[in-house]
Each structure stands twice: as C-alpha cells, then as structure tokens.
Design an enzyme around this catalytic site. Structure first.
Site, mmCIF file in Angstrom:
data_model
loop_
_atom_site.group_PDB
_atom_site.id
_atom_site.type_symbol
_atom_site.label_atom_id
_atom_site.label_comp_id
_atom_site.label_asym_id
_atom_site.label_seq_id
_atom_site.Cartn_x
_atom_site.Cartn_y
_atom_site.Cartn_z
ATOM 1 N N GLY A 13 -70.109 91.338 67.921
ATOM 2 C CA GLY A 13 -71.450 90.604 67.039
ATOM 3 C C GLY A 13 -72.125 89.605 68.064
ATOM 4 O O GLY A 13 -73.167 89.209 67.572
ATOM 5 N N GLY A 20 -78.355 88.287 84.461
ATOM 6 C CA GLY A 20 -77.622 87.108 84.776
ATOM 7 C C GLY A 20 -77.877 86.742 86.179
ATOM 8 O O GLY A 20 -78.281 87.686 86.956
ATOM 9 N N LEU A 21 -77.099 85.731 86.584
ATOM 10 C CA LEU A 21 -77.254 85.447 88.023
ATOM 11 C C LEU A 21 -75.945 85.655 88.586
ATOM 12 O O LEU A 21 -74.843 85.079 88.096
ATOM 13 C CB LEU A 21 -77.285 83.897 88.436
ATOM 14 N N GLY A 22 -75.926 86.459 89.654
ATOM 15 C CA GLY A 22 -74.570 86.738 90.466
ATOM 16 C C GLY A 22 -74.489 85.563 91.393
ATOM 17 O O GLY A 22 -75.381 84.875 91.767
ATOM 18 N N ASP A 47 -72.575 84.709 86.322
ATOM 19 C CA ASP A 47 -71.499 85.404 86.638
ATOM 20 C C ASP A 47 -70.680 84.894 87.584
ATOM 21 O O ASP A 47 -71.290 84.809 88.714
ATOM 22 C CB ASP A 47 -71.799 86.881 86.978
ATOM 23 N N TYR A 52 -64.510 84.112 94.016
ATOM 24 C CA TYR A 52 -65.534 83.696 94.476
ATOM 25 C C TYR A 52 -65.312 82.251 95.236
ATOM 26 O O TYR A 52 -66.215 81.723 95.943
ATOM 27 C CB TYR A 52 -66.759 83.802 93.804
ATOM 28 N N LYS A 81 -63.674 85.923 86.003
ATOM 29 C CA LYS A 81 -62.706 87.018 85.999
ATOM 30 C C LYS A 81 -61.434 86.917 86.683
ATOM 31 O O LYS A 81 -61.313 85.840 87.300
ATOM 32 C CB LYS A 81 -63.555 88.080 86.901
ATOM 33 N N HIS A 114 -60.818 91.762 86.726
ATOM 34 C CA HIS A 114 -61.751 91.901 87.677
ATOM 35 C C HIS A 114 -61.780 93.554 88.291
ATOM 36 O O HIS A 114 -62.659 94.071 88.564
ATOM 37 C CB HIS A 114 -61.562 91.094 88.812
#
Ligand code: NAP
Length: 315
Positions: A13, A20-22, A47, A52, A81, A114
C-alpha cells in the site's frame, strides 16, 4: 517547484517515486552535492547501499535539505541494502541500525537484500582468494526472517530483494511472512528482462531497474557499441526531441519498472528526471526491444560458484 516523478504502488500500500537517483561510484564529496541537487531538481527517491560507503554523506545531504525546509523526511523515499557479508541472521538488525545511524534517519523506506548469496563475514566487503569470492552457504530465507524483524521494529517501512531470479523469488514467496515489495535488477535495452519483469508483475512485486543506462563508465566487451551511442536510439532521440539517455530511461519506465539512473553531473541529474512529459509509441518500444542481447554490465562472476548465484538460470 520542479515537477515530481509520479509514484507507483507497492504491494503493502505504500508509494515509491517512479524514478530515483543512483549513488554508486562516488568520490568523497560528490554524492553530497548530487543528492542535494537532485532534491532541488525534483527527485524524491534516493538509492544507496552499505557497500557504496557513502551512506554518511547521503545522510548529511538529506539533513541539510530537511533543515533548509526544501523537503520533509516523509516526502523522500530512501533505499539501502544489506551487504553480502552481513547475511548471518544475528547481523541483520544491527547492520540495518548501523545504516540508519550513518544515514542519520529513524527508518529507511526500503531495505533490500543486495544479493541472494552470502560472503564470509568480516571487515572486508569483498573477501576473495585469487579473484574468487569467499562465499558461505547462509540461506537467504534465514536472512529474510530478520529482514522482516527490521519491519516489525520500525527500522524499515518496506523490504525487498535485489538480483534474485524467478526461482529464488518463488522460494522466498513461499516462506515469507512479509512479502518482498521490490526486486531490484539490472535492466536496460541491452538486457530488457522482459520475462523476469512479467514474473514479478504477476506476483505484485515492483521491479527497480539498476544501471538503466547500461552504465557507460564500464567498458563494453570488444566490439560492443555503448548503449548511449546506439544509432537507432539516436534517431529516436531526434524524433522525440529528447536525449538518448531520456529515451532509454523512458523505455525502461514503459517496461513497467522504476529506473534509478546515477549521475553526479548537475545537468544530467536534471535531464534524467525529465522523462514524464513524453511517451514512446508501441512501435518504438517494440523496436528498442529488438536491441536486447542479454548483456549484463554486472554478472558478478566472482560468485558464480555459489549455490545461490542467480544468473545460471534463464531468468
Ligand atoms: N542492486 C545492485 O546490485 C546494483 C548494482 C549496480 C547499480 N545499482 C544502483 O543503480 C544505480 C544506477 O546504476 P549504475 O550507476 O551502475 O549505472 P547507470 O545509472 O546506468 O549509469 C551511470 C553512468 O552514466 C552516466 N550518465 C548518467 N546520466 C547520463 C546522461 N544523461 N547522459 C550521459 N551519461 C549519463 C553517469 O555519469 P556522471 O555521473 O558523470 O553524470 C555514470 O557514469 C547505481 O548508482 C546504484 O544506486 C544497484
């Protein structure tokens, strides 16, 4: 205010912004500026991932924007992730809490497993011997139970997976108490993922498309023409008076996915979200689909010996 992306409904819902922005592949300082600029340009979906190593900077950028009053927490959709070294069930909740501390947030909107396979735990993100990843046989079903706990504890509003194939998703759906809302997979015209997208659609799982531009910073195998230089796409870009990147992102969106292009270049950040003011015709979508060659930017071949490696199956 710049126009925002539309939203897509998840199976619990909640809504996710359709683009989105990576944030992968940042040098220090870059991602902070990119996230701030993206918010100004209308992005409401960011994201990131522990691997990262930029969650602190993403968090700083978000805090600045909250303080400025540019955006409220509840207006931004933040994904992170769980990395492969943290699949052991006891590690999942503490790892999610570490991510939240780095992001300086009380909750993430979406927390993803991930990859379906696990790596040896420890400080190294990529434990390996002679270029081969050191994997363990932790079952992602055991990891998932603790992902559910992240929802129960209010650490994550939604949970999902990334890089899961159809068999792995089926197995997960049979065991899950909380259904995954998303499968985040590589998707672009050279790997259009039609079968896996259809499979997910039938099970009410939204697909997020990573590397939607086929990541032009990664060199293609010999003889391969980078996606953004493809002549057919250049012709379509001229026809629609858009850039090749916009045509590609619009195609990925029209496949029914949520693209998360990464850019740290201001002009391109603005360019990449301007895909909701035009539509590709069915014939052009069919034509772009003919470019598919099942080319993976990220085969993650160093883990192909794992019994949970996802890419031995067709989809
Ligand atoms: N779940 C997973 O396993 C997984 C794997 C890979 C990626 N991801 C996520 O998906 C995001 C996107 O994937 P990606 O970073 O691999 O690749 P991508 O978004 O397909 O491509 C990024 C590259 O394209 C360039 N670019 C961006 N917009 C452009 C434009 N309009 N024109 C020309 N070039 C452009 C960027 O350069 P500049 O920055 O210099 O503009 C960057 O080098 C990642 O950042 C990450 O958040 C997830």
């Amino acid at each position: 205010m710049p126009p925002l992306a539309p939203t897509v409904k998840l199976n619990n819902g909640r809504d996710i912004p359709a683009l989105g922005l990576g944030t992968w592949q940042a040098t220090p300082g870059e991602v902070r500026e990119a996230v701030k600029h993206a918010i100004d340009a209308g992005y409401r979906h960011i994201d990131t991932a522990a691997v990262y190593r930029n969650e602190s900077e993403v968090g700083e950028a978000l805090q600045e924007k909250f303080k400025e009053g540019a955006v409220k927490r509840e207006e931004v959709f933040v994904t992170s992730k769980l990395w492969n070294t943290c699949h052991r069930p006891e590690l999942v909740v503490p790892t999610c809490k570490k991510t939240l501390a780095d992001l300086k947030l009380d909750y993430v909107d979406l927390y993803l497993v991930h990859w379906p396979f696990a790596y040896k735990e420890g400080d190294e993100f990529y434990p390996a011997e002679n270029g081969i990843a050191i994997t363990t046989d932790i079952d992602y079903l055991d990891t998932w139970k603790q992902m559910e706990e992240c929802v129960n504890l209010g650490l994550a509003k939604s949970i999902g997976v990334s890089n899961f194939n159809s068999k792995q998703l089926s197995r997960l759906l049979e065991a899950a108490t909380i259904k995954p809302v998303i499968n985040q997979i590589e998707c672009h015209p050279y790997l259009n993922q039609k079968k896996l997208i259809e499979f997910c659609k039938q099970r009410d799982i939204v697909v997020t498309a990573y590397s939607p531009l086929a990541n032009p910073s990664i060199t293609m195998p010999a003889g391969g023409l980078p996606l953004l230089q493809n002549p057919k796409l250049k012709l379509l870009a001229a026809k629609y008076k858009k850039t090749v990147a916009q045509v590609v992102l619009r195609y990925v969106f029209q496949l029914g996915t949520v693209p998360i292009p990464k850019s740290f270049t201001k002009k391109r950040i603005e360019e990449n979200i301007r895909i909701f003011d035009f539509e590709l015709s069915n014939d052009d979508v069919t034509d772009i689909s003919k470019l598919n060659k099942n080319y993976r930017v990220f085969p993650h071949a160093q883990a192909k010996h794992s019994k949970y490696y996802p890419f031995h199956d067709e989809f």
